[in-house]
Design a protein around this motif. Structure first.
Motif, mmCIF file in Angstrom:
data_model
loop_
_atom_site.group_PDB
_atom_site.id
_atom_site.type_symbol
_atom_site.label_atom_id
_atom_site.label_comp_id
_atom_site.label_asym_id
_atom_site.label_seq_id
_atom_site.Cartn_x
_atom_site.Cartn_y
_atom_site.Cartn_z
ATOM 1 N N GLN A 20 0.835 -1.196 0.000
ATOM 2 C CA GLN A 20 0.000 0.000 0.000
ATOM 3 C C GLN A 20 0.867 1.242 0.000
ATOM 4 O O GLN A 20 1.861 1.324 0.737
ATOM 5 N N CYS A 70 -2.449 6.487 -0.510
ATOM 6 C CA CYS A 70 -3.564 5.844 -1.197
ATOM 7 C C CYS A 70 -4.319 4.926 -0.245
ATOM 8 O O CYS A 70 -3.707 4.236 0.580
ATOM 9 N N ARG A 71 -5.637 4.911 -0.379
ATOM 10 C CA ARG A 71 -6.464 4.037 0.451
ATOM 11 C C ARG A 71 -6.564 2.621 -0.103
ATOM 12 O O ARG A 71 -7.024 1.720 0.591
ATOM 13 N N TRP A 72 -6.155 2.440 -1.363
ATOM 14 C CA TRP A 72 -6.214 1.110 -1.965
ATOM 15 C C TRP A 72 -4.933 0.330 -1.672
ATOM 16 O O TRP A 72 -3.845 0.893 -1.682
ATOM 17 N N SER A 73 -5.069 -0.947 -1.430
ATOM 18 C CA SER A 73 -3.913 -1.820 -1.213
ATOM 19 C C SER A 73 -4.056 -3.068 -2.076
ATOM 20 O O SER A 73 -5.163 -3.437 -2.484
ATOM 21 N N THR A 74 -2.920 -3.710 -2.335
ATOM 22 C CA THR A 74 -2.887 -4.958 -3.097
ATOM 23 C C THR A 74 -2.532 -6.101 -2.156
ATOM 24 O O THR A 74 -1.563 -6.020 -1.405
ATOM 25 N N LYS A 95 -7.639 -6.443 -4.704
ATOM 26 C CA LYS A 95 -7.549 -5.048 -4.288
ATOM 27 C C LYS A 95 -8.543 -4.803 -3.154
ATOM 28 O O LYS A 95 -9.668 -5.290 -3.180
ATOM 29 N N LEU A 96 -8.097 -3.987 -2.169
ATOM 30 C CA LEU A 96 -8.921 -3.672 -1.012
ATOM 31 C C LEU A 96 -8.877 -2.178 -0.733
ATOM 32 O O LEU A 96 -7.820 -1.550 -0.851
ATOM 33 N N TYR A 97 -10.015 -1.625 -0.340
ATOM 34 C CA TYR A 97 -10.115 -0.211 0.028
ATOM 35 C C TYR A 97 -10.162 -0.110 1.537
ATOM 36 O O TYR A 97 -10.853 -0.872 2.216
ATOM 37 N N ARG A 98 -9.426 0.873 2.080
ATOM 38 C CA ARG A 98 -9.229 0.963 3.529
ATOM 39 C C ARG A 98 -9.919 2.196 4.120
ATOM 40 O O ARG A 98 -9.909 3.280 3.553
ATOM 41 N N GLN A 106 -11.238 -2.925 5.768
ATOM 42 C CA GLN A 106 -10.934 -3.040 4.346
ATOM 43 C C GLN A 106 -12.004 -3.882 3.659
ATOM 44 O O GLN A 106 -12.500 -4.867 4.231
ATOM 45 N N GLY A 134 -13.114 -5.338 -0.489
ATOM 46 C CA GLY A 134 -12.741 -5.440 -1.893
ATOM 47 C C GLY A 134 -13.018 -6.832 -2.410
ATOM 48 O O GLY A 134 -13.999 -7.472 -2.019
#
Length: 264
Positions: A62, A66-70, A100-103, A114, A116
């Protein structure tokens, strides 16, 4: 004069915008042991119970801005099970998860939520040591899995702990399966296709994969992780039923570090 100042400001602004944000990487490696329950009516109508071992590697990346992570996970399982009439089945599988996940950060950063989705690709086998004809069953599927993760950071005995729960459920996918009464000789040697690539949903192939862990900091970047991994996989296609239930108690280490890419 104003034009000169504006021209001089352009490179400065460009350099400021070109400064890359650090990428935070959390890497975990764990091994676990526990029980396994197998049913595959293509091989036998009996239920098989035993024990197995698993390996789980998790990498989450991450950017700080950014709020997105892999999220990537590699999971390997191997189990040996017996039926009530002393038959044996050997089961093995490899699962790869990517998504992908949004935090969301709550409670001043102590609570992280999170949401996604993950793509799950799986390959495996079930081998019945007593069957002379069709002794093995191949397992292969590709799933899209909505996923949610909750993490909570707290202090106890002047130590930092993190409790984490991850839940993934199937939405839709595709799997390989022989049809009822069809042999692997017919599929691969004679090329007789009989609905062997089957579309699946959460109704025909329900699955409940949950991972519960507790992290205890050892050093600034190294953490001890213990946990439980439960994966309840079921499938009913081509008039055949299959389930593989695994329960694993895990132990391993987690490392968290940052990487700053070079500016262009």
């Amino acid at each position: 004069m104003a034009i000169c100042c504006w021209l001089l400001a352009i490179p400065a602004n460009s350099q400021e915008q070109a400064v890359p944000h650090p990428k935070v990487i959390t890497r975990s490696t764990m091994v676990g042991i526990g029980g396994t329950n197998i049913l595959d009516t293509y091989l036998s109508d009996e239920h098989f119970k035993g024990a197995g071992i698993s390996f789980l590697s998790t990498v989450e990346r991450q950017k700080e801005s950014c709020r997105w992570s892999t999220l990537m996970e590699h999971e390997g399982n191997l189990s040996l099970c017996k039926s009530r009439n002393t038959q044996q089945e050997l089961e093995g599988a490899y699962n790869f998860y990517w998504g992908k996940l949004y935090r969301w950060q709550l409670l001043d950063g102590a609570l992280s939520l999170q949401a996604g989705g993950l793509v799950n690709a799986s390959l495996g086998f079930i081998y019945n040591t007593s069957n002379g004809n069709n002794p093995a069953q191949a397992r292969a599927h590709l799933n899209l899995m909505p996923t949610g993760i909750a993490s909570y950071r707290f202090q106890l005995f002047n130590k930092t702990f993190v409790a984490r729960y991850e839940l993934a459920l199937p939405l839709a996918g595709v799997c390989f399966s022989p049809n009822y009464g069809q042999s692997y000789y017919e599929i691969f040697n004679r090329g007789d296709y009989d609905h062997n690539a089957v579309a699946t949903t959460f109704v025909t192939a329900p699955e409940w994969r949950n991972l519960l862990t507790l992290d205890a900091a050892i050093t600034g970047k190294l953490t001890l992780r213990i946990g439980y991994l439960g994966n309840i996989q079921q499938m009913k296609v081509n008039n055949l039923r299959q389930h593989v239930w695994t329960h694993r108690f895990l132990i391993g280490i987690t490392k968290r570090f940052s990487i700053t890419p070079h500016a262009l």
